[in-house]
Design a protein around this motif. Structure first.
Motif, PDB file in Angstrom:
ATOM      1  N   ARG A 178       0.853  -1.186   0.000  1.00  0.00           N
ATOM      2  CA  ARG A 178       0.000   0.000   0.000  1.00  0.00           C
ATOM      3  C   ARG A 178       0.890   1.237   0.000  1.00  0.00           C
ATOM      4  O   ARG A 178       1.708   1.421   0.889  1.00  0.00           O
ATOM      5  N   VAL A 179       0.720   2.071  -1.008  1.00  0.00           N
ATOM      6  CA  VAL A 179       1.553   3.258  -1.188  1.00  0.00           C
ATOM      7  C   VAL A 179       0.683   4.489  -1.022  1.00  0.00           C
ATOM      8  O   VAL A 179      -0.304   4.677  -1.753  1.00  0.00           O
ATOM      9  N   LEU A 180       1.019   5.318  -0.056  1.00  0.00           N
ATOM     10  CA  LEU A 180       0.284   6.557   0.154  1.00  0.00           C
ATOM     11  C   LEU A 180       0.561   7.502  -1.013  1.00  0.00           C
ATOM     12  O   LEU A 180       1.713   7.798  -1.328  1.00  0.00           O
ATOM     13  N   ALA A 181      -0.506   7.954  -1.670  1.00  0.00           N
ATOM     14  CA  ALA A 181      -0.388   8.837  -2.830  1.00  0.00           C
ATOM     15  C   ALA A 181      -1.080  10.159  -2.511  1.00  0.00           C
ATOM     16  O   ALA A 181      -2.190  10.161  -1.976  1.00  0.00           O
ATOM     17  N   ARG A 252      -1.482  16.764   8.774  1.00  0.00           N
ATOM     18  CA  ARG A 252      -0.491  15.879   9.392  1.00  0.00           C
ATOM     19  C   ARG A 252       0.939  16.306   9.075  1.00  0.00           C
ATOM     20  O   ARG A 252       1.876  15.537   9.202  1.00  0.00           O
ATOM     21  N   GLU A 253       1.065  17.559   8.664  1.00  0.00           N
ATOM     22  CA  GLU A 253       2.359  18.216   8.468  1.00  0.00           C
ATOM     23  C   GLU A 253       3.251  17.471   7.462  1.00  0.00           C
ATOM     24  O   GLU A 253       4.457  17.326   7.651  1.00  0.00           O
ATOM     25  N   GLU A 259       8.436  15.718   0.845  1.00  0.00           N
ATOM     26  CA  GLU A 259       8.103  14.418   1.431  1.00  0.00           C
ATOM     27  C   GLU A 259       7.391  13.530   0.413  1.00  0.00           C
ATOM     28  O   GLU A 259       7.595  12.313   0.387  1.00  0.00           O
ATOM     29  N   PHE A 260       6.558  14.134  -0.409  1.00  0.00           N
ATOM     30  CA  PHE A 260       6.033  13.454  -1.590  1.00  0.00           C
ATOM     31  C   PHE A 260       6.503  14.253  -2.799  1.00  0.00           C
ATOM     32  O   PHE A 260       5.915  15.279  -3.144  1.00  0.00           O
ATOM     33  N   LYS A 321       6.225   7.317   9.125  1.00  0.00           N
ATOM     34  CA  LYS A 321       5.223   8.368   8.983  1.00  0.00           C
ATOM     35  C   LYS A 321       4.203   7.985   7.918  1.00  0.00           C
ATOM     36  O   LYS A 321       2.989   8.182   8.103  1.00  0.00           O
ATOM     37  N   GLU A 322       4.668   7.407   6.823  1.00  0.00           N
ATOM     38  CA  GLU A 322       3.747   6.965   5.782  1.00  0.00           C
ATOM     39  C   GLU A 322       2.796   5.908   6.335  1.00  0.00           C
ATOM     40  O   GLU A 322       1.568   5.975   6.101  1.00  0.00           O
TER      41      GLU A 322
END
Length: 330
Positions: A178-181, A252-253, A259-260, A321-322
């Motif tokens: 699962r990749v946070l996009a 969430r800063e 960061e992305f 964090k992710e």
């Protein structure tokens, strides 16, 4: 042609050197020899552009048809090179940045858009990156007696990228799961391949162009979701994208852009980030390959570097964090 490339071993400088050699030019590179590898066929001169004695040694007994300055960031330093090379070359091509335009990234812009105010002899503490780039442009325009070619690129991607934006995404997506996009997958982007930019700079240098261009890709040449999908396709990953909206991530800063990598939230501050006009450059010969080709070739380069040795600078979100944000979004 005889071409001096100030830099010439890292990312854009490397691409320009490769293309110049491919076209049969006689190439001299000038750098410290600590950041990249000299390319076979080019004359490598070691030196630090901030050391006057090194510049004097570079120009002693040498002349060129053109100079391409890839990495100048401080107007005063660029001006020193300009003074020594004035009269020893017909064209001085300077690689600036879209960040020199004061309206960017909040508004659309083109070559008529105002630049930041910055003196051509400003020092390193006289402004931020974009402001100093504007001063560097003036140092070339006002100090060089021959043709002054200014090219201000937008977002550059491609093989040998040393910034770590596309490489970080490729590395993360290749690990799957699962990749946070971030943000809107339909957000249109505008990126340019480093090799296309190098070819344009060389073509205009060969022509002895005395002009200024913004140089980026075609507007909307890919969406953010399409870009990440290309990363998944070339890596053969089983990554599952979990799209979280801008507000949730900002609460969430999560830092935009870093960061992305290349995430620009839908806000007034970033309203024009993907809207610079490169119409003038395209009319002058800039040609851009499909972004899918850029992604493919960057992965082909990156996969040759062991995972533990891949460097992404300050780009990329911490895995813990992710994971925490993925859990909260769920």
């Amino acid at each position: 042609m005889r071409i001096l490339i100030i830099g010439g071993s890292v990312f854009l400088g490397r691409a320009i050197t490769e293309e110049a050699l491919r076209r049969g030019h006689r190439v001299t590179t000038f750098n410290r020899g600590v950041s990249g590898v000299d390319l076979p066929g080019a004359e490598a001169v070691r030196g630090d552009r901030e050391v006057p004695e090194d510049l004097d040694r570079l120009v002693a007994g040498r002349e060129w048809d053109a100079v391409i300055d890839v990495h100048g960031r401080v107007p005063r330093v660029v001006g020193e090179a300009v003074r020594r090379l004035d009269g020893r070359a017909g064209t001085y091509a300077f690689v600036s940045s879209i960040s020199a335009v004061s309206a960017f990234p909040a508004s659309e812009c083109d070559e008529s858009s105002p630049r930041f105010e910055c003196a051509p002899d400003a020092g390193p503490d006289d402004g931020d990156y974009g402001t100093l780039k504007a001063g560097c442009e003036r140092a070339v325009e006002e100090g060089f007696g021959g043709n002054a070619l200014i090219v201000a690129p937008g977002l550059i991607l491609g093989p040998y990228e040393d910034v770590g934006r596309l490489p970080w995404w490729l590395d993360r997506i290749s690990r799957g799961g699962r990749v946070l996009a971030p943000g809107d997958p339909d957000r249109a982007m505008q990126v340019i391949d480093v090799r296309d930019l190098a070819a344009f700079i060389l073509t205009r240098t060969e022509a002895g162009t005395n002009d200024r261009f913004l140089a980026s890709g075609v507007r909307g040449n890919i969406t953010y979701g399409g870009w990440l999908a290309e990363c998944r396709a070339v890596t053969g990953s089983d990554a599952e994208f979990v799209w979280a909206d801008d507000a949730f991530l900002l609460e969430r800063e999560v830092a935009p852009w870093t960061e992305f990598p290349l995430w620009a939230p839908d806000s007034p501050d970033f309203a024009g980030v993907w809207l610079p006009s490169s119409a003038k450059a395209h009319a002058a010969g800039l040609s851009c390959r499909p972004v899918a080709e850029t992604v493919r070739d960057t992965w082909a380069w990156l996969r040759g570097i062991p995972a533990g040795e891949r460097v992404f600078g300050r780009h990329g979100i911490d895995p813990e964090k992710e994971a925490r944000i993925l859990s909260e979004w769920a």
